[in-house]
Design a protein around this motif. Structure first.
Motif, PDB file in Angstrom:
ATOM      1  N   SER A 172      31.093  16.461  26.025  1.00  0.00           N
ATOM      2  CA  SER A 172      30.077  17.487  25.784  1.00  0.00           C
ATOM      3  C   SER A 172      30.004  18.430  26.982  1.00  0.00           C
ATOM      4  N   HIS A 173      30.044  19.712  26.708  1.00  0.00           N
ATOM      5  CA  HIS A 173      29.961  20.716  27.761  1.00  0.00           C
ATOM      6  C   HIS A 173      28.662  20.582  28.541  1.00  0.00           C
ATOM      7  N   THR A 174      27.572  20.282  27.821  1.00  0.00           N
ATOM      8  CA  THR A 174      26.266  20.191  28.464  1.00  0.00           C
ATOM      9  C   THR A 174      26.120  18.936  29.320  1.00  0.00           C
ATOM     10  N   ARG A 175      27.053  17.998  29.188  1.00  0.00           N
ATOM     11  CA  ARG A 175      27.006  16.787  29.996  1.00  0.00           C
ATOM     12  C   ARG A 175      28.184  16.711  30.967  1.00  0.00           C
ATOM     13  N   GLY A 176      28.729  17.888  31.269  1.00  0.00           N
ATOM     14  CA  GLY A 176      29.677  17.984  32.364  1.00  0.00           C
ATOM     15  C   GLY A 176      31.145  18.001  32.021  1.00  0.00           C
TER      16      GLY A 176
END
Length: 298
Positions: A172-176
């Motif tokens: 996930s982009h939002t989790r790095g």
């Protein structure tokens, strides 16, 4: 996917559309079940620790956690704001996002984007602690608050030279995670494999499949892969997030995919499927924002 009304889509409903051989074993857990009741059902189904827990209606991998034991599961049940899913853990190390488009009436669709996802990790130098390594990288430093909660005193450990430590094992982009555009690797075998899956899903014409596999080559020929997520009309062609691409390039890709979506919607409308109204769309947007605020990492 065809317009399904104003409600946000249940992941379990989507998994039920996918042929069972392509997905991990999955159990739906209601929010009124006790941890003991749910865990008994999970273990009786053949799913063992460790397994994955994720919200039934969710986004951006918020609330997705790897559960190692009963205590962690009890904590997750207590945290969960709604129904959730338990999935068997798939040990494949590579995650790929594949965007697929097919017009209603066509026998075969096409792949319009492929992204490889590099999980957030650090590599030891034999001198620095995990905390120091995390702070030295802007991508991991941005996740520091959550990583402190997750790893605690373990962050004081020194990582041996050359050893990689995966901080967040989710693409996930939002989790790095880092997204790498690999559209140049699209080939006939991959098209055939993905088309074989998608044409078995009634009403699926547009969306992204998030797939775990051992190697990209095995995925292409249809061996040893597992679909862990499918996003329909709201899904993004995530290869646009490769850092090498410009903002203007990404906008062109978004416009290209929206054009595909528009063509599919018009064809579906002609076959009797109504458009989503502005009011229902606005309601979904509000629900999405409210959901995102609740789905904080455990």
């Amino acid at each position: 996917m065809k317009n399904g009304g104003m409600a946000m889509i249940s992941k379990m409903d989507i998994y039920n559309m996918i042929p069972a051989q392509y997905i991990p074993r999955t159990i739906f857990v209601k929010n009124d079940e006790t941890a003991d009741q749910a865990l008994e059902r999970v273990l009786n189904s053949g799913i063992a620790f460790p397994f994955i827990a994720k919200p039934d209606i969710g986004m951006k991998a918020f609330g997705v956690e790897k559960i190692h034991n009963k205590v962690e599961f009890q904590k997750y049940v207590k945290w969960s704001p709604s129904h959730f899913l338990v999935q068997e853990f798939v040990p494949f190390q590579k995650e790929v996002g594949v965007f697929y488009v097919r017009k209603p009436g066509e026998a075969k669709g096409k792949i319009t984007g492929v992204v490889s996802k590099e999980f957030l990790s650090v590599t030891g130098d034999g001198k620095s602690t995990l905390l120091q390594l995390i702070k030295s990288n802007p991508r991991s430093h941005f996740q520091l608050k959550v990583l402190k909660q997750k790893f605690g005193d373990q962050l004081n450990n020194v990582l041996p030279l050359g050893k990689e430590f995966v901080l967040v094992p989710y693409g996930s982009h939002t989790r790095g995670a880092k997204f790498v555009d690999i559209c140049h690797l699209i080939n006939a075998d991959l098209n055939n494999t993905i088309n074989e899956v998608c044409t078995q899903m009634s009403g699926f014409y547009y969306g992204r499949l998030d797939v775990l596999c051992n190697t990209f080559e095995e995925l292409c020929i249809g061996e040893k892969f597992s679909i862990i997520e499918i996003n329909g009309a709201g899904g993004e062609a995530t290869h646009i997030y490769d850092p090498k691409h410009s903002l203007f390039w990404a906008w062109r890709e978004v416009a290209r995919h929206w054009n595909h979506l528009c063509e599919i919607s018009i064809l579906n409308y002609k076959q009797g499927h109504s458009y989503l109204s502005f009011r229902d769309g606005r309601t979904m947007l509000k629900e999405s924002g409210a959901l995102q605020s609740r789905l904080k990492v455990v």
